[in-house]
Design a protein around this motif. Structure first.
Motif, PDB file in Angstrom:
ATOM      1  N   ARG A 211       0.830  -1.207   0.000  1.00  0.00           N
ATOM      2  CA  ARG A 211       0.000   0.000   0.000  1.00  0.00           C
ATOM      3  C   ARG A 211       0.861   1.251   0.000  1.00  0.00           C
ATOM      4  O   ARG A 211       0.513   2.263  -0.633  1.00  0.00           O
ATOM      5  N   TRP A 212       1.992   1.212   0.695  1.00  0.00           N
ATOM      6  CA  TRP A 212       2.924   2.341   0.701  1.00  0.00           C
ATOM      7  C   TRP A 212       3.479   2.583  -0.701  1.00  0.00           C
ATOM      8  O   TRP A 212       3.615   3.727  -1.137  1.00  0.00           O
ATOM      9  N   ARG A 213       3.788   1.518  -1.412  1.00  0.00           N
ATOM     10  CA  ARG A 213       4.306   1.670  -2.771  1.00  0.00           C
ATOM     11  C   ARG A 213       3.272   2.297  -3.701  1.00  0.00           C
ATOM     12  O   ARG A 213       3.616   3.064  -4.594  1.00  0.00           O
ATOM     13  N   ARG A 214       1.997   1.957  -3.505  1.00  0.00           N
ATOM     14  CA  ARG A 214       0.949   2.500  -4.357  1.00  0.00           C
ATOM     15  C   ARG A 214       0.665   3.967  -4.044  1.00  0.00           C
ATOM     16  O   ARG A 214       0.289   4.730  -4.924  1.00  0.00           O
ATOM     17  N   ASP A 215       0.825   4.365  -2.779  1.00  0.00           N
ATOM     18  CA  ASP A 215       0.492   5.736  -2.376  1.00  0.00           C
ATOM     19  C   ASP A 215       1.472   6.204  -1.299  1.00  0.00           C
ATOM     20  O   ASP A 215       1.098   6.392  -0.137  1.00  0.00           O
ATOM     21  N   PRO A 216       2.746   6.401  -1.685  1.00  0.00           N
ATOM     22  CA  PRO A 216       3.756   6.728  -0.661  1.00  0.00           C
ATOM     23  C   PRO A 216       3.476   8.034   0.069  1.00  0.00           C
ATOM     24  O   PRO A 216       3.745   8.141   1.268  1.00  0.00           O
ATOM     25  N   GLN A 217       2.937   9.031  -0.618  1.00  0.00           N
ATOM     26  CA  GLN A 217       2.698  10.320   0.043  1.00  0.00           C
ATOM     27  C   GLN A 217       1.696  10.167   1.195  1.00  0.00           C
ATOM     28  O   GLN A 217       1.913  10.691   2.299  1.00  0.00           O
ATOM     29  N   ARG A 218       0.619   9.432   0.951  1.00  0.00           N
ATOM     30  CA  ARG A 218      -0.386   9.241   1.992  1.00  0.00           C
ATOM     31  C   ARG A 218       0.198   8.466   3.165  1.00  0.00           C
ATOM     32  O   ARG A 218      -0.027   8.831   4.336  1.00  0.00           O
ATOM     33  N   GLU A 220       3.412   8.046   4.051  1.00  0.00           N
ATOM     34  CA  GLU A 220       4.440   8.782   4.781  1.00  0.00           C
ATOM     35  C   GLU A 220       3.778   9.772   5.746  1.00  0.00           C
ATOM     36  O   GLU A 220       4.250   9.993   6.857  1.00  0.00           O
ATOM     37  N   SER A 221       2.649  10.356   5.313  1.00  0.00           N
ATOM     38  CA  SER A 221       1.908  11.260   6.190  1.00  0.00           C
ATOM     39  C   SER A 221       1.347  10.522   7.387  1.00  0.00           C
ATOM     40  O   SER A 221       1.411  11.005   8.527  1.00  0.00           O
ATOM     41  N   LEU A 222       0.810   9.310   7.150  1.00  0.00           N
ATOM     42  CA  LEU A 222       0.308   8.503   8.267  1.00  0.00           C
ATOM     43  C   LEU A 222       1.431   8.121   9.219  1.00  0.00           C
ATOM     44  O   LEU A 222       1.265   8.176  10.456  1.00  0.00           O
ATOM     45  N   PHE A 223       2.586   7.738   8.653  1.00  0.00           N
ATOM     46  CA  PHE A 223       3.711   7.358   9.521  1.00  0.00           C
ATOM     47  C   PHE A 223       4.155   8.554  10.351  1.00  0.00           C
ATOM     48  O   PHE A 223       4.482   8.411  11.520  1.00  0.00           O
TER      49      PHE A 223
END
Length: 223
Positions: A211-218, A220-223
């Motif tokens: 899921r991170w690979r598909r939407d890294p910006q989202r 990274e914000s969650l992390f």
């Protein structure tokens, strides 16, 4: 005259990540605690043959080195004996038990590994520092989780509450993990609910990574 058969036992705790679960894999800080009342135990007995036998009663499994495919705990045994510079005569029977729920996010694999390394060192009449134990367990955890952060092996080996930031051995220059002990200021009660639903770590971590690979910006914000 045959040498006396010796037996050695050591243990290691489970763990819980209070914050930073999953995010720690991506370089974010995490806080983890050892669960000292939930432990894994390794017992090592000398044998008269040259076979390495690993018994996992909780799983109903027995592995023997005479013809079986490689086992991660057998690899950890060899890594540890090499690190100790131990020359074996005869075999070993290693029995591993754990009170830590398997696939429950409480570090059962890391605890088994740390207990095994501690028991091997003691059986060989040596002692390893917590950082050395953590490094050996981390190496073997790659077989379980692919790209572990190292937090599990660190907290169960040090048996200390820690602030942890993953290192990067591929960076130039290589970056070591940031590990800071945390002092617990006063007694507290920590309640952990076990749903009984098992989720193997490598599958859960793999799902987050996809899921991170598909939407890294989202993510990274969650992390």
């Amino acid at each position: 005259m045959q040498p006396a058969i010796r037996s050695t036992t050591a243990s290691a705790p489970g763990k819980v990540i209070l914050c930073g679960e999953h995010a720690v894999v991506y370089g974010q800080p995490a806080i983890a605690l050892p669960l000292s009342d939930l432990r894994a135990t390794a017992t090592i007995d000398d044998t008269t043959d040259d076979t390495l036998t690993i018994v996992l009663p909780d799983l109903g499994e027995t592995w023997r080195s005479d013809g079986a495919a490689e086992h991660p705990l057998a690899m950890l045994t060899r890594l540890t004996l090499d690190r100790l510079g131990a020359v074996r005569r005869g075999g070993l029977r290693i029995t591993l038990r754990s009170a830590i729920p398997i696939a429950g996010g409480m570090g059962s694999g890391a605890a088994l590994g740390a207990a095994l390394v501690r028991a091997l060192a003691s059986h060989c009449g040596q002692a390893l520092q917590p950082a050395d134990i953590a490094a050996l367990v981390h190496e073997s955890e790659r077989f379980y989780h692919g790209t572990p952060s190292g937090i599990d092996s660190t907290v169960v080996s040090h048996e200390q509450a820690i602030w942890f930031v993953r290192g990067d051995p591929d960076a130039v220059p290589p970056r070591s993990p940031l590990i800071e002990p945390i002092a617990i200021g006063r007694p507290l009660h920590l309640v952990i609910g076990d749903t009984g639903v098992r989720a193997p770590t490598h599958l859960t971590v793999g799902g987050v990574r996809e899921r991170w690979r598909r939407d890294p910006q989202r993510y990274e914000s969650l992390f």
